[in-house]
Design a protein around this motif. Sequence first.
Motif, PDB file in Angstrom:
ATOM      1  N   LYS A  34       3.343   4.661  -2.778  1.00  0.00           N
ATOM      2  CA  LYS A  34       4.128   3.472  -3.046  1.00  0.00           C
ATOM      3  C   LYS A  34       3.355   2.207  -2.650  1.00  0.00           C
ATOM      4  O   LYS A  34       3.357   1.202  -3.375  1.00  0.00           O
ATOM      5  CB  LYS A  34       5.455   3.526  -2.304  1.00  0.00           C
ATOM      6  N   ALA A  35       2.717   2.280  -1.507  1.00  0.00           N
ATOM      7  CA  ALA A  35       1.928   1.130  -1.037  1.00  0.00           C
ATOM      8  C   ALA A  35       0.796   0.828  -2.021  1.00  0.00           C
ATOM      9  O   ALA A  35       0.523  -0.339  -2.351  1.00  0.00           O
ATOM     10  CB  ALA A  35       1.375   1.401   0.356  1.00  0.00           C
ATOM     11  N   ALA A  36       0.125   1.910  -2.506  1.00  0.00           N
ATOM     12  CA  ALA A  36      -0.958   1.724  -3.478  1.00  0.00           C
ATOM     13  C   ALA A  36      -0.427   1.105  -4.767  1.00  0.00           C
ATOM     14  O   ALA A  36      -1.057   0.229  -5.384  1.00  0.00           O
ATOM     15  CB  ALA A  36      -1.639   3.062  -3.761  1.00  0.00           C
ATOM     16  N   GLY A  37       0.780   1.569  -5.175  1.00  0.00           N
ATOM     17  CA  GLY A  37       1.389   1.021  -6.380  1.00  0.00           C
ATOM     18  C   GLY A  37       1.729  -0.455  -6.220  1.00  0.00           C
ATOM     19  O   GLY A  37       1.511  -1.272  -7.120  1.00  0.00           O
ATOM     20  N   ILE A  38       2.288  -0.766  -5.038  1.00  0.00           N
ATOM     21  CA  ILE A  38       2.632  -2.164  -4.756  1.00  0.00           C
ATOM     22  C   ILE A  38       1.363  -3.032  -4.758  1.00  0.00           C
ATOM     23  O   ILE A  38       1.339  -4.139  -5.306  1.00  0.00           O
ATOM     24  CB  ILE A  38       3.362  -2.278  -3.401  1.00  0.00           C
ATOM     25  N   ILE A  39       0.307  -2.514  -4.134  1.00  0.00           N
ATOM     26  CA  ILE A  39      -0.967  -3.254  -4.089  1.00  0.00           C
ATOM     27  C   ILE A  39      -1.520  -3.455  -5.490  1.00  0.00           C
ATOM     28  O   ILE A  39      -1.980  -4.543  -5.852  1.00  0.00           O
ATOM     29  CB  ILE A  39      -1.983  -2.520  -3.190  1.00  0.00           C
ATOM     30  N   ALA A  42       0.602  -5.974  -7.279  1.00  0.00           N
ATOM     31  CA  ALA A  42       0.313  -7.302  -6.739  1.00  0.00           C
ATOM     32  C   ALA A  42      -1.042  -7.813  -7.248  1.00  0.00           C
ATOM     33  O   ALA A  42      -1.199  -8.995  -7.590  1.00  0.00           O
ATOM     34  CB  ALA A  42       0.329  -7.274  -5.216  1.00  0.00           C
ATOM     35  N   GLN A  43      -2.027  -6.919  -7.322  1.00  0.00           N
ATOM     36  CA  GLN A  43      -3.352  -7.298  -7.801  1.00  0.00           C
ATOM     37  C   GLN A  43      -3.308  -7.702  -9.274  1.00  0.00           C
ATOM     38  O   GLN A  43      -3.945  -8.661  -9.694  1.00  0.00           O
ATOM     39  CB  GLN A  43      -4.327  -6.131  -7.603  1.00  0.00           C
ATOM     40  N   GLN A  44      -2.511  -6.932 -10.058  1.00  0.00           N
ATOM     41  CA  GLN A  44      -2.365  -7.241 -11.474  1.00  0.00           C
ATOM     42  C   GLN A  44      -1.707  -8.606 -11.666  1.00  0.00           C
ATOM     43  O   GLN A  44      -2.125  -9.414 -12.512  1.00  0.00           O
ATOM     44  CB  GLN A  44      -1.541  -6.148 -12.163  1.00  0.00           C
ATOM     45  N   ILE A  49      -2.201 -14.340 -12.912  1.00  0.00           N
ATOM     46  CA  ILE A  49      -2.052 -15.732 -12.485  1.00  0.00           C
ATOM     47  C   ILE A  49      -3.400 -16.455 -12.561  1.00  0.00           C
ATOM     48  O   ILE A  49      -3.504 -17.591 -13.040  1.00  0.00           O
ATOM     49  CB  ILE A  49      -1.478 -15.811 -11.060  1.00  0.00           C
ATOM     50  N   ILE A  50      -4.451 -15.776 -12.088  1.00  0.00           N
ATOM     51  CA  ILE A  50      -5.794 -16.376 -12.109  1.00  0.00           C
ATOM     52  C   ILE A  50      -6.245 -16.617 -13.548  1.00  0.00           C
ATOM     53  O   ILE A  50      -6.789 -17.687 -13.873  1.00  0.00           O
ATOM     54  CB  ILE A  50      -6.800 -15.476 -11.371  1.00  0.00           C
ATOM     55  N   GLN A  51      -6.033 -15.620 -14.410  1.00  0.00           N
ATOM     56  CA  GLN A  51      -6.438 -15.756 -15.810  1.00  0.00           C
ATOM     57  C   GLN A  51      -5.691 -16.915 -16.486  1.00  0.00           C
ATOM     58  O   GLN A  51      -6.278 -17.698 -17.244  1.00  0.00           O
ATOM     59  CB  GLN A  51      -6.178 -14.455 -16.570  1.00  0.00           C
TER      60      GLN A  51
END
Length: 208
Positions: A34-39, A42-44, A49-51
């Motif tokens: 779950k933590a990996a999925g959340i990360i 969040a990264q996506q 946002i950056i793009q």
Amino acid sequence: MASKIQELTEKIYQEGVDKAQNQANILLKETEDKAAGIINDAQQIADNIIQEAEKKSQEIYSSLKEELQSITSQAIAISKQKITNSIVTDSSKKITKVLFDDKHFLRALILELVKKWDMGNGSIDDLSLFLSEKQLKELDGIFKSTALQTLQSKNKILFDPSIKNGFQIISNSEGFKVSFSDEDLETFFKKFMKPRIQEYLFTPTENA
């Protein structure tokens, strides 16, 4: 008997420990997933946002660049126009002053116009010549041609207070007027010189 009870107790305890450990491992794995999925999510989101920010930044930069280029082009065009107008105005005034200060040029111009009228349009008796007071006095002694002497003898070379510099030739019967004031000549020279001065000043040369 006691030993069997102890052995059974230890077995039950160990099974409980193992089961608890397995459950703990399962919970830890689920938590990590779950933590990996959340990360990852969040990264996506952060990447998106950056793009989007980069895209907006590029759009703003392109818009500002086009606007700046447009403003620069307009400023250059206005500067060229002002430079040209300044040179043309100054030059036309100087040329006109030189010409009108030359009484022999002025006499020759008047005489040529009167002759052309006499040859192609009708009698010079129909004409009147109007001059400024200053030029009337200056030219009075050099009207030696037959045409101008005719006008002078008929009192048709006259002073006009509205004329500051230059002259007017008027057909009395037709109301036709030819005006050669300093403003008329300045306007003529401006129209004549402006495109040539622009070309001279702002057309790149082959060696530039």
